[in-house]
Scaffold this motif. Sequence first.
Motif, PDB file in Angstrom:
ATOM      1  N   ASP A   1     -26.907   9.743   0.773  1.00 55.94           N
ATOM      2  CA  ASP A   1     -25.841  10.121  -0.154  1.00 55.94           C
ATOM      3  C   ASP A   1     -25.124   8.853  -0.595  1.00 55.94           C
ATOM      4  N   LEU A   2     -24.852   8.777  -1.881  1.00 55.62           N
ATOM      5  CA  LEU A   2     -24.144   7.632  -2.457  1.00 55.62           C
ATOM      6  C   LEU A   2     -22.827   8.088  -3.056  1.00 55.62           C
ATOM      7  N   GLU A   3     -21.811   7.282  -2.887  1.00 59.45           N
ATOM      8  CA  GLU A   3     -20.600   7.436  -3.686  1.00 59.45           C
ATOM      9  C   GLU A   3     -20.635   6.308  -4.705  1.00 59.45           C
TER      10      GLU A   3
ATOM     11  N   GLN B   1     -20.461   3.245  -1.877  1.00 61.94           N
ATOM     12  CA  GLN B   1     -20.624   3.635  -0.472  1.00 61.94           C
ATOM     13  C   GLN B   1     -22.017   4.223  -0.282  1.00 61.94           C
ATOM     14  N   VAL B   2     -22.649   3.882   0.827  1.00 56.22           N
ATOM     15  CA  VAL B   2     -23.987   4.384   1.141  1.00 56.22           C
ATOM     16  C   VAL B   2     -23.944   5.051   2.511  1.00 56.22           C
ATOM     17  N   GLY B   3     -24.516   6.259   2.579  1.00 55.83           N
ATOM     18  CA  GLY B   3     -24.691   6.940   3.859  1.00 55.83           C
ATOM     19  C   GLY B   3     -26.137   7.362   4.010  1.00 55.83           C
ATOM     20  N   ILE B   4     -26.754   7.025   5.123  1.00 53.32           N
ATOM     21  CA  ILE B   4     -28.166   7.363   5.356  1.00 53.32           C
ATOM     22  C   ILE B   4     -28.301   7.972   6.743  1.00 53.32           C
ATOM     23  N   VAL B   5     -29.030   9.077   6.815  1.00 50.90           N
ATOM     24  CA  VAL B   5     -29.320   9.731   8.092  1.00 50.90           C
ATOM     25  C   VAL B   5     -30.835   9.882   8.197  1.00 50.90           C
ATOM     26  N   ILE B   6     -31.424   9.380   9.247  1.00 48.45           N
ATOM     27  CA  ILE B   6     -32.871   9.461   9.449  1.00 48.45           C
ATOM     28  C   ILE B   6     -33.185  10.705  10.288  1.00 48.45           C
ATOM     29  N   VAL B   7     -34.107  11.510   9.768  1.00 51.37           N
ATOM     30  CA  VAL B   7     -34.549  12.722  10.456  1.00 51.37           C
ATOM     31  C   VAL B   7     -36.032  12.583  10.779  1.00 51.37           C
ATOM     32  N   GLU B   8     -36.365  12.784  12.045  1.00 45.39           N
ATOM     33  CA  GLU B   8     -37.758  12.655  12.488  1.00 45.39           C
ATOM     34  C   GLU B   8     -38.006  13.640  13.612  1.00 45.39           C
ATOM     35  N   GLN B   9     -39.172  14.271  13.593  1.00 43.99           N
ATOM     36  CA  GLN B   9     -39.528  15.252  14.622  1.00 43.99           C
ATOM     37  C   GLN B   9     -38.467  16.371  14.740  1.00 43.99           C
ATOM     38  N   GLY B  10     -37.907  16.749  13.605  1.00 49.91           N
ATOM     39  CA  GLY B  10     -36.918  17.823  13.623  1.00 49.91           C
ATOM     40  C   GLY B  10     -35.601  17.437  14.237  1.00 49.91           C
ATOM     41  N   GLN B  11     -35.324  16.140  14.356  1.00 45.69           N
ATOM     42  CA  GLN B  11     -34.093  15.666  14.985  1.00 45.69           C
ATOM     43  C   GLN B  11     -33.451  14.577  14.133  1.00 45.69           C
ATOM     44  N   ILE B  12     -32.116  14.480  14.203  1.00 46.55           N
ATOM     45  CA  ILE B  12     -31.411  13.349  13.605  1.00 46.55           C
ATOM     46  C   ILE B  12     -31.483  12.208  14.603  1.00 46.55           C
ATOM     47  N   VAL B  13     -32.119  11.094  14.183  1.00 51.89           N
ATOM     48  CA  VAL B  13     -32.386  10.005  15.139  1.00 51.89           C
ATOM     49  C   VAL B  13     -31.608   8.735  14.850  1.00 51.89           C
ATOM     50  N   GLN B  14     -31.051   8.611  13.644  1.00 53.06           N
ATOM     51  CA  GLN B  14     -30.357   7.357  13.307  1.00 53.06           C
ATOM     52  C   GLN B  14     -29.428   7.593  12.124  1.00 53.06           C
TER      53      GLN B  14
ATOM     54  N   GLU C   1     -16.549  17.948   7.323  1.00 51.12           N
ATOM     55  CA  GLU C   1     -15.095  17.885   7.428  1.00 51.12           C
ATOM     56  C   GLU C   1     -14.489  16.911   6.434  1.00 51.12           C
ATOM     57  N   GLN C   2     -15.209  15.870   6.070  1.00 49.22           N
ATOM     58  CA  GLN C   2     -14.696  14.884   5.118  1.00 49.22           C
ATOM     59  C   GLN C   2     -15.675  14.770   3.945  1.00 49.22           C
ATOM     60  N   ALA C   3     -15.672  15.798   3.095  1.00 48.30           N
ATOM     61  CA  ALA C   3     -16.587  15.821   1.954  1.00 48.30           C
ATOM     62  C   ALA C   3     -16.313  14.632   1.041  1.00 48.30           C
ATOM     63  N   HIS C   4     -17.381  14.184   0.376  1.00 51.19           N
ATOM     64  CA  HIS C   4     -17.328  13.065  -0.584  1.00 51.19           C
ATOM     65  C   HIS C   4     -17.089  11.707   0.090  1.00 51.19           C
ATOM     66  N   THR C   5     -17.374  11.617   1.378  1.00 50.21           N
ATOM     67  CA  THR C   5     -17.634  10.303   1.966  1.00 50.21           C
ATOM     68  C   THR C   5     -19.138  10.279   2.221  1.00 50.21           C
ATOM     69  N   ALA C   6     -19.776   9.160   1.942  1.00 51.26           N
ATOM     70  CA  ALA C   6     -21.231   9.126   1.881  1.00 51.26           C
ATOM     71  C   ALA C   6     -21.889   9.548   3.193  1.00 51.26           C
ATOM     72  N   ILE C   7     -21.425   9.057   4.331  1.00 53.12           N
ATOM     73  CA  ILE C   7     -22.084   9.373   5.589  1.00 53.12           C
ATOM     74  C   ILE C   7     -21.875  10.833   5.962  1.00 53.12           C
ATOM     75  N   THR C   8     -20.688  11.368   5.665  1.00 51.75           N
ATOM     76  CA  THR C   8     -20.439  12.780   5.979  1.00 51.75           C
ATOM     77  C   THR C   8     -21.329  13.679   5.139  1.00 51.75           C
ATOM     78  N   ASP C   9     -21.424  13.377   3.834  1.00 49.69           N
ATOM     79  CA  ASP C   9     -22.286  14.182   2.963  1.00 49.69           C
ATOM     80  C   ASP C   9     -23.748  14.033   3.358  1.00 49.69           C
ATOM     81  N   ALA C  10     -24.155  12.818   3.729  1.00 49.73           N
ATOM     82  CA  ALA C  10     -25.542  12.600   4.143  1.00 49.73           C
ATOM     83  C   ALA C  10     -25.848  13.352   5.431  1.00 49.73           C
ATOM     84  N   TYR C  11     -24.896  13.331   6.360  1.00 49.46           N
ATOM     85  CA  TYR C  11     -25.096  14.029   7.640  1.00 49.46           C
ATOM     86  C   TYR C  11     -25.192  15.543   7.413  1.00 49.46           C
TER      87      TYR C  11
END
Length: 823
Positions: free
Chosen positions: A14-16, A28-41, A148-158
């Motif tokens: 997600d980018l702002e 702002q950049v938020g990135i969440v890595i999903v692997e094997q059905g899990q959030i890993v990073q 809980e904190q919409a429109h922050t990149a990491i929160t939206d990405a998560y």
Amino acid sequence: MTDKKLGRKYAVVDLEATSASTTAQIIQVGIVIVEQGQIVQTYETDVNPHEYLTNHIIELTGITDQQLAKAPDFSQVAGEIFDLIKDCVFVAHNVKFDANLLAEQLFLEGYELRTPRVDTVELSQVFFPTLERYRLSDLAWHLELNLEQAHTAITDAYATAQLLLKIQEKIASLPRLTVERILDFADHLLYESRLVIDEVYVGMAAEIPKGFRDINNLLVSEVVPLLQERQLSADFATNLALLDLEDRPAQATFAQAITDNYERPKPLFIQAQAGLGKTYGYLLPLLTKVRNEKIIVTVPTKVLQDQIMEQEGQQLAQVFHVNLHSLKSPRNYIKLDAFAGSLAKDDSNRLINRYKMQLLVWLTQTQTGDLDEIKQKQRFEAYFDQIRHDGHLSKKSPFWDCDFWKLSYDRAKQARVIITNHAYFLTRVEDDKDFVKGQVLVVDEAQKLFLNMEQFSRRQVNLNQVMKHLHEALEHPNNHLQGRILESLQYELSNLNQQFYQNRQLTIPDCQVEKIRQDLLELDEPDLFELKELFAPVFSDFWLSQDWSQEHRITKLNSARLDFMNLKDFLPETAKTYFVSASLDISEQVSLPDLLGFKVYDYQRLAQERQMGQEIWLDSSMPAIPDLSAQDYAQEIASRLIGLSQLNKPILVLFNAKKPMFDVSEKLDEVDLSHLCQHKNGLAANVKRRFDKGEASILLGTGSFWEGVDFNNQDNLIEVVTRLPFDNPEDPFTKKLNRQLVQDGKHPFYDYSLPVTILRLMQAIGRSKRRQSQKSAVVILDKRILTKGYGRLIYDTLAQRFPVSERKFVRILPELAHFFKNI
């Protein structure tokens, strides 16, 4: 749960940015890595755009210029971002914006991003088909995502990463056969979104899970068995307590009247004020009294029908296991034969293919087959018209045992309570007298039934749509004769349309009626079914009229019977009939029982309480409507809505017609004032739900919003009545009714038209206050209450129930602010 063997690695991004345009800069950049059905990073960083933020972006994101001044340039973080996502599937909510912007910025730094793209908006539309909105905030609410904190990149990405996992779980929960059918159309999804479906499909078990039926390679949900009803208490207050509802004296009085009159054979007309909770008031006592008969409740609109099922019906089912069934016309239900046929057809339209996927998922969860459960179908209504039920079903159909219309018909025979609407109720009773014979009937909002009876004795079709169908049919006629007949029909209807707009010819001559009837008799075209109904021999009056959509003018064909329907003779003998209304006394000369044809009946008026927490303001500065052009009239209303919006309260605005409603909507768009407009932003039920959820603070509505839509979710509400709800004096029904009243020695205006207008106005006002703790202010913009001789009667009627003030609009605003502040 998702399969742990899922092998793909997803980067949920997600980018702002400084704006939503193509020249935007990432902040702002938020990135969440999903692997094997899990959030890993997870990864997050601010980015210095080297330009000032707009106030809108600061308010939206909470990010400030001071914060970004300390952040790294994008060039400083580009390498680590690229290394993190280069071997992943790129996932975003509205992936086009995020992927294009990030790829462009990376390219400028020497990194070429060629990862596959997945859009969670469209996947959510497919796998959660009954939702109204698919914004991340809406999905977070429905699916319990952490936002809980919409429109922050990491929160939206998560939250989007959680959404991706929910989508994978939903796919895994479906039968493999359903997912297989979905994959037939998945290439029509945006970008490479089908990759998510492909991955889950590989690990799915072949057998069909419990709870599903495979009918001709189409999976539907097994029917849930009826509940074993629990015993209700004989005491109304105890039942209310079990339902966790507050005890209201007026409601208890109403319920007692229902009970006391149950053994009396005559129909009961009972007048009770709006807002006392009539639905529980009649259902609870009748559920304790009625043993072998069904309780059939008919209400004015499908919106109110759905509202009762979702609120009172759901509560009664949960607490007392009462079997309630909502019964609508066949066209509300999907016809599986038609849907299966559409699946076999190759459609190039991407939206149609997405709807096919949505419906395949929906069929595994719906118990009703009611297409009203699909909230976004208005975007391609023509496709849904193809798969609606027509009320006919062959016993040779492979879907005979699971046909939703047939199941609904059968379920109605077993249900304890049937909820329907006036329009379908009349149709059903005409076709099947046993439907209500010997049963207990409750006619809610009974004054509306008279108008529905007249609607039942008339038909209306969209001539524009008919001409479109004729044009399409003429491109590929079945044979030469059919082509000649279609050409003849097209010529006759085109001529009618031309005469209407050139010569203002409203009525259709008998010779043309007979010619059209003859052409229709020789045609077997499903798309002309409604036109055939309109020209059925029972109808004798035919005319044209015009209506408006948001974009263009619509020509309507109309027909009606000459005779008035008499409900007393139309209804078979019931065990007991209740006619419930907020006002049965239309005038000293005319009452509702008279209009419905009843001579013998019981009549009970419950005491009308003066409303507290609701006041009315009459705008004396609003110009007289005839003195204004359409655009000036719209501007006068819009300027007042702009002023009212400063009070930060939800505002319901009622119109008598679509054209002025659309005109006002355009004026509000010009000043970027957020609002919802019926027909422009969806059907009545959809925009009502969106308004209740706070998507916009202004709702523009007409039609059913006057009749039976309750606004009980807002603690404070401003209702604006743009114009008194008089009938159109040129309407053929109004003219016919006036002739009938004159023949009976009554004055059409003072004995019927004016009282009915007051009745509608009081109903509309009652819709904005449904709870004792609720507060509402009503602003009426029609000056006729203050300038016309009949206005005094309207004023006095309002003043009996509410505090009424006559003010210029500039004085109304501060008084409204004081009203809401001090209550």
